[in-house]
Design an enzyme around this catalytic site. Structure first.
Site, PDB file in Angstrom:
ATOM      1  N   ASN A  26      25.633  19.640  13.141  1.00 26.79           N
ATOM      2  CA  ASN A  26      24.383  19.793  13.412  1.00 26.79           C
ATOM      3  C   ASN A  26      24.071  20.871  14.378  1.00 26.79           C
ATOM      4  O   ASN A  26      24.180  22.013  14.130  1.00 26.79           O
ATOM      5  CB  ASN A  26      23.614  18.468  13.894  1.00 26.79           C
ATOM      6  CG  ASN A  26      24.457  17.693  14.924  1.00 26.79           C
ATOM      7  OD1 ASN A  26      25.385  17.144  14.695  1.00 26.79           O
ATOM      8  ND2 ASN A  26      24.038  17.665  16.245  1.00 26.79           N
ATOM      9  N   ASP A  27      23.439  20.579  15.553  1.00 30.06           N
ATOM     10  CA  ASP A  27      23.045  21.908  16.381  1.00 30.06           C
ATOM     11  C   ASP A  27      23.775  23.151  16.711  1.00 30.06           C
ATOM     12  O   ASP A  27      24.998  22.878  16.901  1.00 30.06           O
ATOM     13  CB  ASP A  27      22.776  21.454  17.819  1.00 30.06           C
ATOM     14  CG  ASP A  27      22.032  19.974  17.986  1.00 30.06           C
ATOM     15  OD1 ASP A  27      21.810  19.442  16.930  1.00 30.06           O
ATOM     16  OD2 ASP A  27      22.063  19.581  19.030  1.00 30.06           O
ATOM     17  N   GLN A  43      27.524  21.797  16.781  1.00 24.71           N
ATOM     18  CA  GLN A  43      28.104  20.415  17.026  1.00 24.71           C
ATOM     19  C   GLN A  43      28.785  20.159  15.672  1.00 24.71           C
ATOM     20  O   GLN A  43      28.524  20.484  14.668  1.00 24.71           O
ATOM     21  CB  GLN A  43      26.888  19.714  16.862  1.00 24.71           C
ATOM     22  CG  GLN A  43      25.982  19.376  18.200  1.00 24.71           C
ATOM     23  CD  GLN A  43      26.980  18.785  19.302  1.00 24.71           C
ATOM     24  OE1 GLN A  43      27.178  17.269  19.295  1.00 24.71           O
ATOM     25  NE2 GLN A  43      27.820  19.336  19.989  1.00 24.71           N
ATOM     26  N   ARG A 151      20.793  15.788  28.834  1.00 22.32           N
ATOM     27  CA  ARG A 151      21.629  16.653  27.914  1.00 22.32           C
ATOM     28  C   ARG A 151      21.368  18.048  27.485  1.00 22.32           C
ATOM     29  O   ARG A 151      20.194  18.490  27.878  1.00 22.32           O
ATOM     30  CB  ARG A 151      21.903  15.895  26.728  1.00 22.32           C
ATOM     31  CG  ARG A 151      20.816  15.600  25.938  1.00 22.32           C
ATOM     32  CD  ARG A 151      21.415  14.840  24.397  1.00 22.32           C
ATOM     33  NE  ARG A 151      20.338  14.375  23.778  1.00 22.32           N
ATOM     34  CZ  ARG A 151      19.714  13.080  23.743  1.00 22.32           C
ATOM     35  NH1 ARG A 151      19.970  12.337  24.632  1.00 22.32           N
ATOM     36  NH2 ARG A 151      18.928  12.813  22.909  1.00 22.32           N
ATOM     37  N   GLU A 203      14.740  17.339  23.363  1.00 21.39           N
ATOM     38  CA  GLU A 203      16.472  17.809  23.139  1.00 21.39           C
ATOM     39  C   GLU A 203      16.334  19.463  22.981  1.00 21.39           C
ATOM     40  O   GLU A 203      15.425  20.105  22.744  1.00 21.39           O
ATOM     41  CB  GLU A 203      16.963  17.201  21.881  1.00 21.39           C
ATOM     42  CG  GLU A 203      16.979  15.825  21.842  1.00 21.39           C
ATOM     43  CD  GLU A 203      17.644  15.133  20.525  1.00 21.39           C
ATOM     44  OE1 GLU A 203      18.251  14.010  20.819  1.00 21.39           O
ATOM     45  OE2 GLU A 203      17.319  15.508  19.446  1.00 21.39           O
ATOM     46  N   TRP A 293      16.922  14.934  11.534  1.00 20.46           N
ATOM     47  CA  TRP A 293      17.597  13.679  11.844  1.00 20.46           C
ATOM     48  C   TRP A 293      17.265  12.412  10.836  1.00 20.46           C
ATOM     49  O   TRP A 293      18.096  11.404  10.915  1.00 20.46           O
ATOM     50  CB  TRP A 293      17.552  13.288  13.098  1.00 20.46           C
ATOM     51  CG  TRP A 293      18.518  14.017  14.074  1.00 20.46           C
ATOM     52  CD1 TRP A 293      18.161  14.963  15.149  1.00 20.46           C
ATOM     53  CD2 TRP A 293      19.943  13.841  14.235  1.00 20.46           C
ATOM     54  NE1 TRP A 293      19.341  15.358  15.571  1.00 20.46           N
ATOM     55  CE2 TRP A 293      20.431  14.847  15.128  1.00 20.46           C
ATOM     56  CE3 TRP A 293      20.996  12.987  13.605  1.00 20.46           C
ATOM     57  CZ2 TRP A 293      21.837  14.826  15.622  1.00 20.46           C
ATOM     58  CZ3 TRP A 293      22.184  13.177  13.933  1.00 20.46           C
ATOM     59  CH2 TRP A 293      22.457  14.091  14.812  1.00 20.46           C
TER      60      TRP A 293
HETATM   61  C1  FRU Z   1      20.255  17.096  18.773  1.00 19.85           C
HETATM   62  C2  FRU Z   1      21.259  16.246  19.727  1.00 19.85           C
HETATM   63  C3  FRU Z   1      21.259  16.740  20.876  1.00 19.85           C
HETATM   64  C4  FRU Z   1      22.759  16.146  21.164  1.00 19.85           C
HETATM   65  C5  FRU Z   1      23.496  16.388  19.926  1.00 19.85           C
HETATM   66  C6  FRU Z   1      24.535  15.621  19.640  1.00 19.85           C
HETATM   67  O1  FRU Z   1      20.366  17.164  17.469  1.00 19.85           O
HETATM   68  O2  FRU Z   1      20.747  14.941  19.445  1.00 19.85           O
HETATM   69  O3  FRU Z   1      20.348  16.398  21.840  1.00 19.85           O
HETATM   70  O4  FRU Z   1      23.314  16.802  22.307  1.00 19.85           O
HETATM   71  O5  FRU Z   1      22.334  16.347  18.964  1.00 19.85           O
HETATM   72  O6  FRU Z   1      24.992  15.655  18.150  1.00 19.85           O
END
Ligand code: FRU
Length: 493
Positions: A26-27, A43, A151, A203, A293
């Protein structure tokens, strides 16, 4: 049969957009440039253990995948964050001549799912990473006992105060912290309540100063924030604010209720920008996670799941509505394309189809469309992989809207997947320009020199022989069109 399905699914792998070899992305995280290399971390969910995956590139086009940079440990999972070069060894962690790369990331802690910030560093140009011995370096102040949403640190050097700044996403706002050494952090301010969109948790913030195009001395600070619900196309998306940052807090120069969106497609999230781009380059480069998501885990790809956007250059430009961010694919792309077709201005007759005489799986297509009767007519670009499988990308001159219809694109892996997504775009003087990057299962559209962007995934069932593209006009006495189609030559191994 199973093996065949597997291979067919593998074929959704984009050709020039970043993916991991396997497991879930992901991110984007830890974007930093050092010694000729762009680092791209992300991620990386490997059987529910969350790492920072890692790729490097010298040209933002070809990426070499490296082993994961950070692994979960006894404190927690490694969630999103950023990286910097500690040029002046403020942390005291440098050992030899080589500057350290320092990563600030979120620990989603095993105990009580508290979130805190950790530090890790590399003394060998990002090839190996060590966690700081006294992690975490920043823990939340107790608020009603616990505080969960704390975060995604974005850290950068702030010259006027000679200190590091950290922007953190804290539920419905961002908080600012500062530090002399990346280790001790002190709260300095917050921004966000009552500002912009609040239909979901905030986020992955980013904060950077940008020159205003065409003005010698003028700059603004831009704060970008991803929001986990309520984006224009539904689900997750990204908003931004324009204003001032004084080292302690941010001030929005637009009305608090105004929402500015980075992307009107359904699949652009957690976009962040590179740190330490050299002075002589100066570009602000962003990459996002092309996904939502709402359906991350339902995407029909294997063994990889998740793909990133193409890297984008950001600009701050004056428009009739005020300052806005414009986005363009990084110009490096122009070094890796081959012209397939260029067509001078001609009439697309209403009701007729103009098909381009080739198939492709990765294309950079630009066009300019013009209606002879301002305020009337529609022009559409259809991407098809069979008679019944097509994606419509169009501009409606009457509605002044750009649209993407992926209802008939192919597989709809989730009920939130199919849809028609729209972005308002003023077609001044009856004209609109579009640049469309198509890459196997992702489409990014940059309209009006990048003032509006839409990113969407799609999963045709019959893509084996590539796609065909055709142009259509509706209403008005036809549409004037000119276009260029470039085949993209990059393939990631
Ligand atoms: C955004 C998020 C962040 C978090 C990460 C977890 O997509 O939810 O806030 O750090 O992904 O994978």
């Amino acid at each position: 049969m199973e093996e065949k399905n597997k291979q067919a699914q593998e074929a959704y792998r984009p050709q020039f957009h970043y993916t991991a070899r396997e497991h879930i992305i992901n991110d984007p995280n830890g974007l930093v440039y050092y010694e000729g290399e762009y680092h791209l971390m992300h991620q990386y969910n490997v059987h529910n253990q969350i790492y920072w995956g890692h790729g490097v590139s010298r040209d933002l086009l070809h990426w070499k995948r490296l082993p994961p940079a950070l692994a979960p440990d006894e404190i927690g999972q490694i969630w999103s964050g950023s990286a910097v070069v500690d040029w002046n060894n403020t942390s005291g962690l440098q050992e030899g001549e080589e500057k350290i790369l320092a990563a600030l990331f979120t620990y989603n802690e095993h105990v009580d799912v508290r979130q805190s910030q950790g530090l890790a560093y590399s003394c060998d140009r990002g090839r190996s990473w060590r966690k700081y011995k006294n992690n975490p370096v920043l823990i939340p102040e107790e608020e009603n006992g616990k505080r969960k949403d704390f975060r995604d640190p974005k850290v950068f050097w702030y010259e006027p105060l000679s200190c590091w700044i950290m922007v953190l996403a804290c539920f419905d706002q961002v908080e600012f912290y500062r530090s002399p050494n990346l280790i001790q952090w002190e709260f300095s301010g917050k921004f966000g309540q009552g500002q912009g969109s609040h239909e979901g948790v905030w986020e992955c913030p980013d904060l950077f100063e940008m020159p205003v195009e065409g003005e010698k001395e003028e700059t603004r600070w831009v704060l970008t924030v991803s929001i986990n619900n309520g984006a224009p196309a539904g689900g997750t998306g990204m908003q931004y604010f324009i204003g001032e940052f004084n080292g302690r807090t941010f001030r929005n120069e637009n009305p608090p209720e105004q929402v500015l969106w980075m992307d009107y497609g359904k699949d652009f999230y957690a976009g962040v920008t590179w740190n330490d781009i050299p002075e002589e380059d100066k570009r602000r480069l962003m990459i996002g996670w092309s996904d939502n998501w709402l359906y991350r885990d339902a995407l029909p790809t294997a063994p990889f799941k998740g793909q990133l956007s193409f890297v984008r250059e950001l600009y701050l430009k004056k428009t009739g509505e005020g300052l806005r961010i414009f986005q363009q694919p990084v110009r490096e792309l122009e070094n890796c394309r081959n012209l397939k077709l260029r067509k001078e201005k001609h009439v697309l007759k209403a009701g007729e189809e103009e098909k381009l005489p080739f198939r492709f799986s990765a294309l950079d297509f630009s066009c300019e469309l013009e209606t002879p009767e301002p305020g009337r007519g529609k022009a559409e670009i259809r991407l098809s992989s069979g008679e019944k499988e097509f994606t419509r990308i169009g501009y409606d001159f009457q509605k002044e809207a750009l649209y993407v219809d992926r209802r008939y694109s192919g597989l709809n892996p989730h009920e939130a997947f199919p849809g028609v997504y729209e972005a308002p775009v003023k077609g001044g003087e009856g004209k609109i320009d579009l640049r469309i990057l198509i890459d196997v299962s992702q489409i990014e559209i940059f309209a009006k020199q990048g003032e509006r962007v839409m990113t969407n995934l799609f999963f045709p069932e019959n893509y084996d022989h590539g796609y065909e593209i055709s142009l259509h006009a509706e209403g008005a006495p036809g549409i004037l069109a000119e276009y260029e189609a470039w085949e993209i030559l990059i393939t990631l191994d």
